[in-house]
Enzyme design. Structure first.
Site, mmCIF file in Angstrom:
data_model
loop_
_atom_site.group_PDB
_atom_site.id
_atom_site.type_symbol
_atom_site.label_atom_id
_atom_site.label_comp_id
_atom_site.label_asym_id
_atom_site.label_seq_id
_atom_site.Cartn_x
_atom_site.Cartn_y
_atom_site.Cartn_z
ATOM 1 N N SER A 167 35.160 68.024 37.225
ATOM 2 C CA SER A 167 33.829 67.423 37.263
ATOM 3 C C SER A 167 32.786 68.519 37.412
ATOM 4 O O SER A 167 33.129 69.685 37.588
ATOM 5 C CB SER A 167 33.725 66.464 38.449
ATOM 6 O OG SER A 167 33.722 67.214 39.650
ATOM 7 N N LYS A 168 31.531 68.124 37.338
ATOM 8 C CA LYS A 168 30.417 69.080 37.461
ATOM 9 C C LYS A 168 30.582 69.974 38.680
ATOM 10 O O LYS A 168 30.257 71.153 38.661
ATOM 11 C CB LYS A 168 29.096 68.318 37.601
ATOM 12 C CG LYS A 168 28.619 67.732 36.296
ATOM 13 C CD LYS A 168 27.119 67.981 36.104
ATOM 14 C CE LYS A 168 26.684 67.620 34.694
ATOM 15 N NZ LYS A 168 26.513 66.165 34.539
#
Ligand code: GLU
Length: 476
Positions: free
Chosen positions: A248-249
């Site tokens: 994820s980010k």
């Protein structure tokens, strides 16, 4: 008459990478593209690219460009012009009509509100939603009204996908509702478009993330209804972050271009990504040719692979050691320029001379830049306070004698310089530890650099003597 024997050879292998252009090329997409590329190349097959731009709201030109930039940085070129899915909408509608004519699809005249209400009711009763139009024949009047087209799933037969990675996967067909294949504005939907395009492109193997496994069930039913041969599906587990959680980010470093910016070489990325979720024994470092020869679907693991930056750095260091000096010099110059260095006429030549001395110790091109910053300084180079101290008194005078000696020395080869420095230390009656720090201070201003013979060799004769002179003037 000559008998033509039926062809027994398997059809040509055709794979594809089918990105949706809604953002950059991320690391998972890059690996998917790579697996498809390797699988095709190892079998004399074709690797194709299809841009899935049917979602007009979210697809952008910038994303199309970012994806192709990422693929070309990685060296993954398609064997044919890319296909843009949206441009094939007429063909998708044509196939939807075939499904209607053969009874594998039906027109559904429910409004969105009616569909929502019936869907909620079905859910409350634990049933799969079904439109009443599945069993109704529209009148001529009905046909003039807006409607969607739904695929008619076969009644109650299980759907089995023989996945090359996941093994056989079963779905109850009752659990899959009748998929909309054409929206009321006539726009084809995703699963129909994918099946039609894969079929028309002759795709034999669909290798993609396991987030598409459910689509494989729906797509298989559409293949069957059309009497088309299903491709071999291979759904690969997604990549997880170093902590084991889904990428994820928060993990950073998701886009391929970020890896380029972090100083990784494309061949190292290919090597590392090939190993991410696929194995060939214990082999960690291998060439493209080996990857093409070895890659197969049976080597793909069922557990999600984790990004491991230490491993990536190790792989990258290996490929830096093997890379040509002139290529590394150019890449390293780019890093210096990005860091604000003003281009000088001699920069590339200086970096070229330094490369053999630093490439064995760098894990990234950023480290190559750190380790070569000393060669790009322009005279008179500033000397740090600490470095300045090493030039005080005796040791400064010794640097003066070194300068005089080197000024008479013509051969600027690293081995000759090493011998010359050794002879100088002997003549001075000191160990090299008494010379090194002061010489480095004068030659680099206190920056990291290889040993003194290599530093002199990388700088070249004129620059070395100039820097020694400057330092003596500044400090004595
Ligand atoms: N366009 C889909 C995606 O980007 C891939 C579909 C496929 O590979 O079948 O996730």
């Amino acid at each position: 008459p000559a008998m033509t024997s039926p062809s027994t050879s398997a059809p040509e292998v055709v794979t594809r990478f089918a990105p949706s252009p809604t953002g950059f090329l991320h690391i998972g997409g890059a690996r998917t593209a790579l697996f498809n590329y390797l699988y095709a190349k190892g079998r004399n097959g074709k690797f194709l690219v299809r841009v899935e731009d049917t979602d007009r709201e979210r697809s952008t030109e910038a994303a199309v460009k970012a994806i192709f930039d990422g693929l070309s940085w990685l060296g993954l070129f398609a064997d044919e012009e890319p296909v843009f899915q949206f441009s094939r909408a007429d063909r998708h509608r044509e196939v939807a009509n075939i499904l209607l004519e053969t009874g594998h699809a039906y027109r559904d005249f429910l409004s969105a509100e009616e569909t929502g209400a019936l869907r909620d009711a079905a859910k409350a009763e634990g049933r799969t939603f079904e439109s009443p139009w599945r069993e109704r024949t529209p009148t001529v009047d009905d046909l003039a009204k807006p409607h969607t087209v739904r695929f008619r799933r076969p009644a109650d037969a299980p759907v089995v996908v023989e996945d090359a990675v996941q093994g056989p996967v079963r779905w109850d067909s009752a659990s899959l509702d009748d998929l909309v294949i054409l929206r009321s504005d006539g726009a084809p939907t995703y699963n129909l478009a994918v099946v039609v395009d894969d079929h028309d492109m002759g795709v034999t193997h669909v290798i993609r993330g396991d987030d598409h496994l459910n689509n494989a069930a729906r797509q298989s039913l559409i293949y069957d209804a059309l009497g088309w041969t299903r491709p071999t599906f291979a759904h690969i587990p997604l990549i997880h972050g170093p902590d084991g959680a889904k990428l994820s980010k928060r993990h950073g470093a998701q886009a391929v271009h970020e890896y380029a910016e972090m100083g990784y070489l494309p061949e190292a990325m290919r090597n590392y990504l090939t190993r991410l979720g696929w194995a060939h024994g214990d082999d960690e470092l291998f060439s493209d040719a080996q990857a093409i020869e070895w890659f197969d679907l049976s080597g793909i693991g069922r557990a999600p692979a984790r990004l491991d930056f230490d491993k990536l750095a190790h792989v990258n260091a290996h490929w830096i050691r093997l890379a040509d000096d002139d290529r590394l010099a150019k890449l390293t110059l780019d890093v210096h320029l990005a860091r604000g260095h003003a281009l000088g006429p001699d920069d590339e030549a200086r970096l070229m001379r330094a490369m053999p001395f630093v490439k064995d110790r760098a894990k990234t091109t950023l480290e190559l830049a750190d380790q070569t910053a000393f060669v790009l300084k322009s005279r008179p180079i500033p000397i740090e306070g600490k470095a300045c101290e090493t030039l005080a008194g005796d040791s400064g005078e010794r640097i003066g004698r070194l300068r005089d000696r080197l000024a008479l020395f013509e051969s600027w080869d690293v081995f000759a310089l090493e011998a010359e420095l050794k002879a100088f230390a002997e003549e001075e009656g000191v160990g090299f530890g008494k010379i090194g720090p002061a010489a480095r201070a004068a030659l680099t201003g206190g920056s990291a650099s290889p040993d003194i013979a290599r530093t002199l060799s990388a700088l070249g004769r004129e620059e070395s003597l100039g820097r020694l002179n400057d330092a003596l003037q500044q400090t004595i």
